[in-house]
Design an enzyme around this catalytic site. Sequence first.
Site, PDB file in Angstrom:
ATOM      1  N   HIS A 372      26.911 -29.054 -87.581  1.00  0.00           N
ATOM      2  CA  HIS A 372      25.632 -29.197 -88.295  1.00  0.00           C
ATOM      3  C   HIS A 372      25.138 -27.888 -88.902  1.00  0.00           C
ATOM      4  O   HIS A 372      24.540 -27.890 -89.959  1.00  0.00           O
ATOM      5  CB  HIS A 372      24.566 -29.837 -87.393  1.00  0.00           C
ATOM      6  CG  HIS A 372      24.085 -28.948 -86.288  1.00  0.00           C
ATOM      7  ND1 HIS A 372      24.765 -28.827 -85.099  1.00  0.00           N
ATOM      8  CD2 HIS A 372      23.011 -28.128 -86.186  1.00  0.00           C
ATOM      9  CE1 HIS A 372      24.112 -27.987 -84.311  1.00  0.00           C
ATOM     10  NE2 HIS A 372      23.050 -27.536 -84.949  1.00  0.00           N
ATOM     11  N   ASP A 373      25.409 -26.766 -88.255  1.00  0.00           N
ATOM     12  CA  ASP A 373      24.899 -25.478 -88.763  1.00  0.00           C
ATOM     13  C   ASP A 373      25.997 -24.610 -89.370  1.00  0.00           C
ATOM     14  O   ASP A 373      25.829 -23.386 -89.474  1.00  0.00           O
ATOM     15  CB  ASP A 373      24.208 -24.704 -87.626  1.00  0.00           C
ATOM     16  CG  ASP A 373      22.711 -24.995 -87.576  1.00  0.00           C
ATOM     17  OD1 ASP A 373      22.176 -25.544 -88.562  1.00  0.00           O
ATOM     18  OD2 ASP A 373      22.093 -24.661 -86.541  1.00  0.00           O
ATOM     19  N   LYS A 376      25.323 -21.770 -91.781  1.00  0.00           N
ATOM     20  CA  LYS A 376      24.711 -20.492 -91.388  1.00  0.00           C
ATOM     21  C   LYS A 376      25.704 -19.333 -91.515  1.00  0.00           C
ATOM     22  O   LYS A 376      25.311 -18.164 -91.483  1.00  0.00           O
ATOM     23  CB  LYS A 376      24.196 -20.578 -89.943  1.00  0.00           C
ATOM     24  CG  LYS A 376      22.860 -21.295 -89.816  1.00  0.00           C
ATOM     25  CD  LYS A 376      22.350 -21.220 -88.384  1.00  0.00           C
ATOM     26  CE  LYS A 376      21.032 -21.980 -88.230  1.00  0.00           C
ATOM     27  NZ  LYS A 376      20.662 -22.089 -86.796  1.00  0.00           N
ATOM     28  N   HIS A 401      21.211 -23.227 -95.680  1.00  0.00           N
ATOM     29  CA  HIS A 401      22.361 -23.457 -94.780  1.00  0.00           C
ATOM     30  C   HIS A 401      22.758 -24.938 -94.719  1.00  0.00           C
ATOM     31  O   HIS A 401      23.926 -25.262 -94.514  1.00  0.00           O
ATOM     32  CB  HIS A 401      22.116 -22.879 -93.374  1.00  0.00           C
ATOM     33  CG  HIS A 401      21.300 -23.745 -92.453  1.00  0.00           C
ATOM     34  ND1 HIS A 401      19.929 -23.742 -92.440  1.00  0.00           N
ATOM     35  CD2 HIS A 401      21.673 -24.651 -91.499  1.00  0.00           C
ATOM     36  CE1 HIS A 401      19.480 -24.592 -91.518  1.00  0.00           C
ATOM     37  NE2 HIS A 401      20.532 -25.167 -90.928  1.00  0.00           N
ATOM     38  N   HIS A 427      20.515 -32.847 -91.401  1.00  0.00           N
ATOM     39  CA  HIS A 427      19.912 -32.598 -90.078  1.00  0.00           C
ATOM     40  C   HIS A 427      18.543 -31.923 -90.137  1.00  0.00           C
ATOM     41  O   HIS A 427      17.864 -31.830 -89.112  1.00  0.00           O
ATOM     42  CB  HIS A 427      20.885 -31.856 -89.150  1.00  0.00           C
ATOM     43  CG  HIS A 427      21.003 -30.375 -89.377  1.00  0.00           C
ATOM     44  ND1 HIS A 427      21.694 -29.837 -90.439  1.00  0.00           N
ATOM     45  CD2 HIS A 427      20.522 -29.320 -88.672  1.00  0.00           C
ATOM     46  CE1 HIS A 427      21.645 -28.517 -90.370  1.00  0.00           C
ATOM     47  NE2 HIS A 427      20.934 -28.177 -89.313  1.00  0.00           N
ATOM     48  N   HIS A 428      18.134 -31.436 -91.313  1.00  0.00           N
ATOM     49  CA  HIS A 428      16.768 -30.880 -91.422  1.00  0.00           C
ATOM     50  C   HIS A 428      15.856 -31.720 -92.300  1.00  0.00           C
ATOM     51  O   HIS A 428      14.759 -31.298 -92.640  1.00  0.00           O
ATOM     52  CB  HIS A 428      16.816 -29.430 -91.919  1.00  0.00           C
ATOM     53  CG  HIS A 428      17.298 -28.479 -90.873  1.00  0.00           C
ATOM     54  ND1 HIS A 428      16.651 -28.291 -89.667  1.00  0.00           N
ATOM     55  CD2 HIS A 428      18.399 -27.675 -90.839  1.00  0.00           C
ATOM     56  CE1 HIS A 428      17.321 -27.400 -88.938  1.00  0.00           C
ATOM     57  NE2 HIS A 428      18.398 -27.011 -89.630  1.00  0.00           N
ATOM     58  N   ASP A 456      19.199 -31.534 -82.211  1.00  0.00           N
ATOM     59  CA  ASP A 456      19.120 -30.105 -82.552  1.00  0.00           C
ATOM     60  C   ASP A 456      17.778 -29.510 -82.144  1.00  0.00           C
ATOM     61  O   ASP A 456      17.716 -28.469 -81.491  1.00  0.00           O
ATOM     62  CB  ASP A 456      19.343 -29.955 -84.070  1.00  0.00           C
ATOM     63  CG  ASP A 456      19.381 -28.494 -84.514  1.00  0.00           C
ATOM     64  OD1 ASP A 456      19.853 -27.642 -83.719  1.00  0.00           O
ATOM     65  OD2 ASP A 456      18.953 -28.205 -85.648  1.00  0.00           O
TER      66      ASP A 456
HETATM   67  P1  C2E Z   1      17.428 -23.246 -84.803  1.00  0.00           P
HETATM   68  O1  C2E Z   1      16.921 -22.015 -84.130  1.00  0.00           O
HETATM   69  O2  C2E Z   1      18.688 -23.820 -84.257  1.00  0.00           O
HETATM   70  O3  C2E Z   1      16.312 -24.337 -84.771  1.00  0.00           O
HETATM   71  C1  C2E Z   1      16.563 -25.645 -85.160  1.00  0.00           C
HETATM   72  C2  C2E Z   1      15.296 -26.399 -85.375  1.00  0.00           C
HETATM   73  O4  C2E Z   1      14.546 -26.481 -84.175  1.00  0.00           O
HETATM   74  C3  C2E Z   1      14.345 -25.785 -86.390  1.00  0.00           C
HETATM   75  O5  C2E Z   1      14.693 -26.093 -87.683  1.00  0.00           O
HETATM   76  C4  C2E Z   1      13.030 -26.401 -85.972  1.00  0.00           C
HETATM   77  O6  C2E Z   1      12.940 -27.700 -86.481  1.00  0.00           O
HETATM   78  C5  C2E Z   1      13.140 -26.486 -84.474  1.00  0.00           C
HETATM   79  N1  C2E Z   1      12.532 -25.303 -83.852  1.00  0.00           N
HETATM   80  C6  C2E Z   1      13.133 -24.230 -83.344  1.00  0.00           C
HETATM   81  N2  C2E Z   1      12.225 -23.354 -82.855  1.00  0.00           N
HETATM   82  C7  C2E Z   1      11.017 -23.887 -83.071  1.00  0.00           C
HETATM   83  C8  C2E Z   1       9.680 -23.467 -82.776  1.00  0.00           C
HETATM   84  O7  C2E Z   1       9.431 -22.395 -82.206  1.00  0.00           O
HETATM   85  N3  C2E Z   1       8.696 -24.324 -83.125  1.00  0.00           N
HETATM   86  C9  C2E Z   1       8.935 -25.488 -83.755  1.00  0.00           C
HETATM   87  N4  C2E Z   1       7.930 -26.287 -84.069  1.00  0.00           N
HETATM   88  N5  C2E Z   1      10.171 -25.908 -84.057  1.00  0.00           N
HETATM   89  C10 C2E Z   1      11.191 -25.109 -83.716  1.00  0.00           C
HETATM   90  P2  C2E Z   1      14.141 -25.195 -88.890  1.00  0.00           P
HETATM   91  O8  C2E Z   1      12.744 -24.877 -88.659  1.00  0.00           O
HETATM   92  O9  C2E Z   1      14.504 -25.910 -90.125  1.00  0.00           O
HETATM   93  O10 C2E Z   1      14.972 -23.899 -88.759  1.00  0.00           O
HETATM   94  C11 C2E Z   1      16.346 -23.862 -89.050  1.00  0.00           C
HETATM   95  C12 C2E Z   1      16.941 -22.582 -88.570  1.00  0.00           C
HETATM   96  O11 C2E Z   1      16.309 -21.460 -89.229  1.00  0.00           O
HETATM   97  C13 C2E Z   1      16.734 -22.314 -87.089  1.00  0.00           C
HETATM   98  O12 C2E Z   1      17.733 -22.957 -86.329  1.00  0.00           O
HETATM   99  C14 C2E Z   1      16.854 -20.785 -87.047  1.00  0.00           C
HETATM  100  O13 C2E Z   1      18.198 -20.381 -87.075  1.00  0.00           O
HETATM  101  C15 C2E Z   1      16.219 -20.359 -88.342  1.00  0.00           C
HETATM  102  N6  C2E Z   1      14.801 -19.998 -88.125  1.00  0.00           N
HETATM  103  C16 C2E Z   1      13.737 -20.801 -88.210  1.00  0.00           C
HETATM  104  N7  C2E Z   1      12.600 -20.089 -87.963  1.00  0.00           N
HETATM  105  C17 C2E Z   1      12.975 -18.828 -87.704  1.00  0.00           C
HETATM  106  C18 C2E Z   1      12.281 -17.588 -87.371  1.00  0.00           C
HETATM  107  O14 C2E Z   1      11.046 -17.529 -87.263  1.00  0.00           O
HETATM  108  N8  C2E Z   1      13.023 -16.471 -87.171  1.00  0.00           N
HETATM  109  C19 C2E Z   1      14.374 -16.479 -87.294  1.00  0.00           C
HETATM  110  N9  C2E Z   1      15.056 -15.349 -87.059  1.00  0.00           N
HETATM  111  N10 C2E Z   1      15.077 -17.616 -87.608  1.00  0.00           N
HETATM  112  C20 C2E Z   1      14.369 -18.744 -87.811  1.00  0.00           C
HETATM  113 FE    FE Z   2      20.253 -26.164 -88.804  1.00  0.00          FE
END
Ligand code: C2E
Ligand code: FE
Length: 514
Positions: A372-373, A376, A401, A427-428, A456
Amino acid sequence: MSDELIFASEKIPDATPTVALRPWKILIVDDDEEVHSITKLALRNFTFDSRPRMFLHAYSGKEGLSSLAEHPDVAVCLLDVVMETEHAGLETASAIRSVLKNSFVRIVLRTGQPGQAPEETIIAEYDINDYKEKTELTRGKLHTLLYSCLRSYRDIIALDRSRTGLERILASSTQLQQKTYLKDFAKGILEQISAVIAPEEDTFYAHGHGIAAFEQAGELKVIAGTGEFSDKEQHSAIDILPSECAHILLDMTPGFKSQMTSAGFICLYRSSDNHAGILFLRDFQTRNELEGHLLHMFCHNALTAFENISLRTLLEESQREIVYMLGDAVEHRSQDTGFHLRRVSEISYLLAKKCGLPTEQASNIREAAPLHDLGKIAIPDAILNKPAKLDGPEWEIMKTHAEIGYQMLAVSDKPLLQLGAEIARDHHERWDGTGYPAGKKGTQISLPGRIAAVADVFDALCSRRVYKSAWEIKQVEEYFQLQRGLHFDPQLVDLLFENLAEFILIQQQFADKT
Ligand code: C2E
Ligand code: FE
Ligand code: SIN
Ligand code: SIN
Ligand code: SIN
């Protein structure tokens, strides 16, 4: 009628100790009651292959035919020629073959008038197996006759059984494959050899000791074992096989070879690209040429089918391996060490099953979910591993991604990678249409995509990330309740809550080491 009959009438108890064995059914068709009683008397203590005989009686050609219709397992039919008509017996013989389509029963014509019909012509025209004069009803001659009839009947039945066995093997080789399928198939071969070749009363083969092995990465590995070999799965076959069998493995020429050694039966199938499959049956002996031939035929077919399945399984395994390698590459870069992919896979599988998807489809989702990712891989380190919230431009890059992963995988024609592409793309997306990359809504989002989204986020929230800490399960529950019908497919959220304990268990089972 004969001195031998008097000899045969001495007192012998009627009940035989082998009563548990199924008797051979002998049908006497004769309008002369005396022929029935003389035949019974002459054969009263007859056995063949340790099985007793049992008589059925008919007094006309018509009765004989209906008796055979009722008992298709009659082994031998002793058939009078002249009964209700001059040719009643001949007509009955003809009807047994053409109307009842019974080609198994051995038919012996018996005539009271020698020379009445020319023997050769009748045997050929009516597909009967022997032609006797009634003067040959002595004990000795009847025993000899019945031995030869039963022997050929037994062999015909064995041939037929082998054909059925082969059909079963071939049918099972086209069934859909599961993870454990190759092993099941190999075990099936070992078990069926006994069903195909050995008579059912032969208990040794029913609890036989054998192995089925297949070459993997240059090593002959035991795929399935029975009897004393049942704990030898995944061992190297070379270590287990008796030394008498070793030399056959060294023969590198393609083709099928089999050999009866003093240690047992071994056969090897080597393909032209040097894959090999073997079957070994300890102490297995065939008792006659026919059995040897059947065994050879059966094993040849089984190993060929085995080889096809093995190659397919190897292909699937290598596909699966590549999927995990690709997924791992992403995980390593993103510093989120641990079992994220594994958990997303297992959670997706469980959700898919709870949705009522068939096991095969759920398994496919489990295997494709680690992709799925994949996109990235194209996201710069500075963004991927930023230990803080992303700014606007960074977030725009991060969001690519999903589409990138889709593009990378969609070029493949492999079903597993295509499913991976679908999952990467969707997936998003969010149920209410506010997700990315396409802003799809509701069921426009593919089901595997909706499943992967729940899996996820469920795992992301429960886990620590470089930009966030792990949430308590209570917070995760609140989030999903809140996002039911917004971010997530409401039905999937319901399934998640209905089975929450199982999902938490996966989370704990594959917990990251801290
Ligand atoms: P990921 O870390 O694998 O997170 C996948 C999904 O989990 C996120 O998709 C989001 O829907 C949910 N999620 C993860 N952490 C949180 C959170 O603290 N609060 C909420 N409400 N949901 C959360 P999303 O948002 O589309 O992000 C996709 C990817 O982008 C993430 O995969 C991560 O790799 C990156 N990302 C998102 N926000 C940040 C950030 O603030 N800092 C960094 N370094 N990366 C981020
Ligand atoms: Fe993703
Ligand atoms: C037997 O099978 O030996 C007895 C039955 C019969 O003759 O009808
Ligand atoms: C019988 O009729 O019982 C004999 C058939 C067989 O099992 O070979
Ligand atoms: C039969 O019962 O007629 C033949 C099949 C078998 O012996 O298993």
